[in-house]
Motif scaffolding. Sequence first.
Motif, short mmCIF file in Angstrom:
data_model
loop_
_atom_site.label_atom_id
_atom_site.label_comp_id
_atom_site.label_asym_id
_atom_site.label_seq_id
_atom_site.Cartn_x
_atom_site.Cartn_y
_atom_site.Cartn_z
N VAL A 173 0.81 -1.22 0.00
CA VAL A 173 0.00 0.00 0.00
C VAL A 173 0.84 1.27 0.00
O VAL A 173 0.30 2.38 0.00
N TYR A 306 -6.61 -5.93 2.25
CA TYR A 306 -7.91 -5.43 1.79
C TYR A 306 -7.75 -4.12 1.02
O TYR A 306 -8.46 -3.88 0.03
N GLU A 307 -6.84 -3.25 1.46
CA GLU A 307 -6.60 -2.00 0.75
C GLU A 307 -6.01 -2.28 -0.63
O GLU A 307 -6.41 -1.65 -1.63
N ARG A 310 -8.83 -3.45 -2.66
CA ARG A 310 -9.75 -2.35 -2.96
C ARG A 310 -9.25 -1.53 -4.14
O ARG A 310 -10.02 -1.17 -5.04
N ARG A 311 -7.96 -1.26 -4.17
CA ARG A 311 -7.41 -0.47 -5.27
C ARG A 311 -7.52 -1.21 -6.59
O ARG A 311 -7.78 -0.61 -7.64
N GLN A 325 -14.47 0.86 1.42
CA GLN A 325 -13.37 1.33 2.25
C GLN A 325 -13.60 1.00 3.73
O GLN A 325 -12.64 0.88 4.51
N VAL A 328 -11.51 -1.90 5.13
CA VAL A 328 -10.14 -1.55 5.49
C VAL A 328 -10.11 -0.84 6.84
O VAL A 328 -9.29 -1.15 7.72
N GLN A 329 -11.02 0.12 7.01
CA GLN A 329 -11.04 0.90 8.25
C GLN A 329 -11.34 0.02 9.46
O GLN A 329 -10.84 0.28 10.56
N ALA A 347 -9.77 7.45 5.66
CA ALA A 347 -8.92 7.35 4.47
C ALA A 347 -9.11 8.57 3.58
O ALA A 347 -10.24 9.04 3.40
#
Length: 373
Positions: A173, A306-307, A310-311, A325, A328-329, A347
């Motif tokens: 990330v 997960y981030e 997500r990207r 998102q 991730v949080q 984020a």
Amino acid sequence: MTDEWTPEGLEALTRFLRERGLCEGTGELDVRRIGDGHSNLTFLVSGGTGRVVVRRPPPPPTPPGAHDMLREARLVDALRDTPVPVATVLATAQAGEVIDVPFYVMSFAEGPVVTISTPSPLDTPATRRQIGEALVDVLADLHAIDWQAAGLGDLGRPEGFNARHLRRMGRLVADADGAPPPHFAVIERWLAAHVPPESGASIVHNDYRIGNVVLAPDAPGRIAAVLDWELATIGDPLFDVGYFLASVPEADSPRTPTEDLGTALLEEGYPTRKELADRYADRTGRDLSNLDWYTALAFWKLAALYEYSRRRTVRGVGDPYYADQKLVQAFLAAAHRTAGLDQPPDAPADVTEPAPADVTEAAPEAVPDEETR
């Protein structure tokens, strides 16, 4: 028929299994996808007098180093005569030998895989407690195995495992200058500042949780087989403990997506996180004074995975499940709570950088590279 098998592939698999007496009889085999994995694929194959499980990668192309089925089969076979319950490896095949990807065949372990609820007749408080204790005991047994005597001395590099893993996951990330996104920065600094020396070296499952074991179908509560060894390596045993505890939800506490896959553990009888950790310490004699670091690391690592996913989804190449998102949080918030830090900032709206050049487009957890190991 499943989308992962061509008619020619199914015909070749049928011939392979019947030549080895694993699914005797005539007619078509029933090939059914089982499990909820997004990486390697697992199929229950039935036909004639046989019922076996086939583990294979997704259809090609697959990145170099990813989805190493024969490595997984080797490890499972090495555990065959140990106290750790595993399926029996029945056959293996190289890529091109039967189909265009490598695969292996193992015995079918009878029993439920528990996630959100415990089925009858295992759903009594006493049996649930036995299941929870068995989860810890099997993990302790795994970490006690002489991995070198088992022929696994080349499976990984335990020296410097913790710091190396932190660096590897952080790169998923990081920006072009190697800096973490703002919402990752505080917990990543904390983890880097508190990296403990390895507590020892053992086989590390790397994804040990209740959803990755088959339970025996009747009381007393016990483990019939541990599944999904694709990420296993040699490293710090407390890495497994922290990850396992991070998968155990706690009553009246916000849950992460991984904890949502184990809500059965909130039912009456299952041990709490503390009770599970205490049992592991009693079984192994290991010092767990740094356990919060390993548990926070597990939450942070899952946030990074997960981030990353997500990207990929934002770029149109990933599973839509990861687009939110909030997933991730949830992991970052759990990591901060475990470390005793204030909650992470939200984020930034524009964190959509592409994956680093040295990270494959496969799911990152499916690509155990030499640096991580």
